[in-house]
Design an enzyme around this catalytic site. Structure first.
Site, PDB file in Angstrom:
ATOM      1  CB  SER A 144      -0.940   0.026   1.214  1.00  0.00           C
ATOM      2  OG  SER A 144      -2.022  -0.844   1.012  1.00  0.00           O
TER       3      SER A 144
ATOM      4  CB  SER B  60      -4.310   1.859   3.973  1.00  0.00           C
ATOM      5  OG  SER B  60      -3.512   1.376   2.918  1.00  0.00           O
TER       6      SER B  60
ATOM      7  CE  LYS C 127      -4.500   2.004  -0.814  1.00  0.00           C
ATOM      8  NZ  LYS C 127      -4.012   0.854  -0.053  1.00  0.00           N
TER       9      LYS C 127
ATOM     10  CE  LYS D 291      -1.369   4.056   2.845  1.00  0.00           C
ATOM     11  NZ  LYS D 291      -1.299   2.861   3.727  1.00  0.00           N
TER      12      LYS D 291
END
Length: 474
Positions: free
Chosen positions: A74, A136, A77, A244
């Protein structure tokens, strides 16, 4: 004899063991000591691939297998949200545009992270951006891509943006990071992406937020990033600013982090850490190492460690500093930023070469009288990467009186004559002495010198005739 030989052998063995015990432990055997973060080694990190960079310059500070292929999960992103912001140029009006969430966008597997969006609801773009980062949400990432050109076109733009940044080991196949053999990157490439994204002010606001209220649904979404959560004692970092997390079975535990301390900003990438907790502890070790190597300073701070001192002419004879004047710096409103992020070793270079790295211009003659606070000139610094020059005024730190008995300079005499309303010069002792007596005396001395030289030359050529004394004539 045998007993003596045995005793000697035992003594020799003990001596060898004692010497070995005094040797330093090999590098791989040393444990990490948080009191000495500058001694970080690759073995102290559990992640397979890591990198730490200085955010402003992008210079790598620490790396471990930073160019091997890795699955970003993720952390993908980061690119998704940053690209969306760039496409709308952070326009507040366009960020309020409502996007339709399709059924396919929310069609997720049970183990996929979700922002709990509902099919066919309309959600503002800004809310989707927060939903993609904080919880997320794969559904939010899908909705962004579908509404901004379509998923295929959006992913193609993600790859184009990565190549434009210089990423050579990256290929995206989706906007969320769900595992795909052809969806990969490297720690170095992801650091480049994060560095570019963190230059976007709104992106920075999103990734550091602890929570966000989605306006349309009046629902609060929370940030899952424990790096920013003070309640997570072992994972929280006081200087953390983002960014992140990411986790899949193939990618392992991933985290792209950022931190800022005393004007120094760092970005780290940790791929495939051993556990969920160690992706944070690995990041904290990297950040502490970076802050032990880098510092933030400025032209003003460097200057004050070795301020400019000039010699002033025509100072009063009772001046305690014998005409020496220290110049202080004063910033000007038009100046740019003179913040300099550098290593502790390179700071010495800046200190030694500050005069060569700046331009000094004096706007006032370095001659008494001088008044404390008076502007004597300017000092200009031109950032090597371009931008607005940094201009400082050089200010007199003290007052210096002029010498009273000193004769006026030619410039002062000319200025006095030009400003005198009387077309004829005033008859003063100085005027008579300098312009009449001194020139006349000089001419008289010159004439006397010439006469003396001619007289001496005539005397030299007039030879004496000698009378013979030993001759007899008959």
């Amino acid at each position: 004899m045998k007993n003596r030989a045995g005793i000697r052998l035992a003594g020799l063995l003990m001596a060898v063991l004692l010497c070995l015990s005094l040797l330093p432990a090999p590098a791989h055997a040393r444990e990490y000591d948080p009191n000495f973060p500058e001694k970080l080694e690759s073995e102290h990190l559990t992640a397979t691939s890591v990198i730490l960079i200085e955010a402003d310059s992008g210079n790598p500070i620490f790396e471990k297998s930073a160019d091997i292929k890795a699955y970003p999960a993720s952390t993908t992103k980061i690119m998704t949200v940053w690209l969306a912001l760039e496409m709308v140029n952070n326009d507040p009006e366009r960020l309020q545009d409502k996007f339709l969430v399709s059924a396919s966008a929310v069609n997720l597997a049970e183990d996929e992270s979700s922002a709990k969006l509902k099919a066919w609801e309309e959600v503002r773009l800004i809310d989707l951006l927060y939903a993609a980062i904080l919880p997320s949400g794969n559904d939010a990432a899908n909705a962004i891509a579908e509404n901004m050109g379509g998923t295929a076109a959006f992913v193609s733009m993600m790859n184009q943006q990565a190549r434009a940044l210089g990423c050579t080991g990256t290929n995206f196949t989706n906007p969320h990071g769900l595992h795909d053999e052809n969806h990969y990157t490297t720690a170095r490439d992801m650091a480049l992406i994060a560095q570019a994204a963190m230059k976007n002010d709104l992106f920075r606001e999103i990734v550091v937020a602890r929570s966000h209220v989605m306006t349309d649904r009046k629902r609060t979404i929370e940030n899952r990033n424990d790096f920013l959560n003070p309640n997570e004692t072992d994972r929280y970092y006081a200087w953390g600013t983002g960014i992140k997390t990411g986790t899949t079975s193939a990618a392992g535990n991933c985290f792209v982090g950022s931190a800022e301390k005393d004007g120094v900003e760092l970005i780290s990438v940790v791929f495939n850490a051993s556990r969920d907790s160690t992706r944070y502890t690995d990041t904290i070790k990297l950040m502490e190492y970076g802050f032990s190597q880098y510092l933030s300073t400025s032209i003003a701070e460097l200057y004050m460690e070795n301020p400019r001192v000039v010699d002033v002419l025509r100072f009063a004879l009772d001046d305690p500093e014998v005409g020496r004047l220290e110049l202080h710096l004063q910033s000007t409103p038009s100046s740019g930023s003179d913040s300099i992020v550098t290593t502790r070793t390179e700071k010495e270079y800046w200190l030694k070469n500050l005069r060569n790295l700046t331009v000094t211009e004096y706007t006032k003659e370095l001659s008494a009288p001088i008044v404390a606070g008076e502007v004597m000139g300017t000092l200009t610094y031109y950032p090597p990467e371009g931008g607005v020059p940094v201009i400082y005024e050089l200010i007199a730190s003290r007052s210096i009186e002029a010498r009273e008995s000193l004769a006026p300079t030619i410039e002062e005499i000319i200025a006095q004559a030009e400003n005198d309303p009387n077309p004829f010069p005033r008859i003063t002792f100085e005027l008579i002495f300098i312009h009449l007596i001194l020139p006349a005396a000089g001419i008289w001395c010159l004439i006397r010198l010439v006469k003396w030289l001619f007289k001496k030359r005539k005397h030299h050529h007039k030879m004496k005739t000698f009378k013979p004394t030993n001759r007899y004539y008959r």
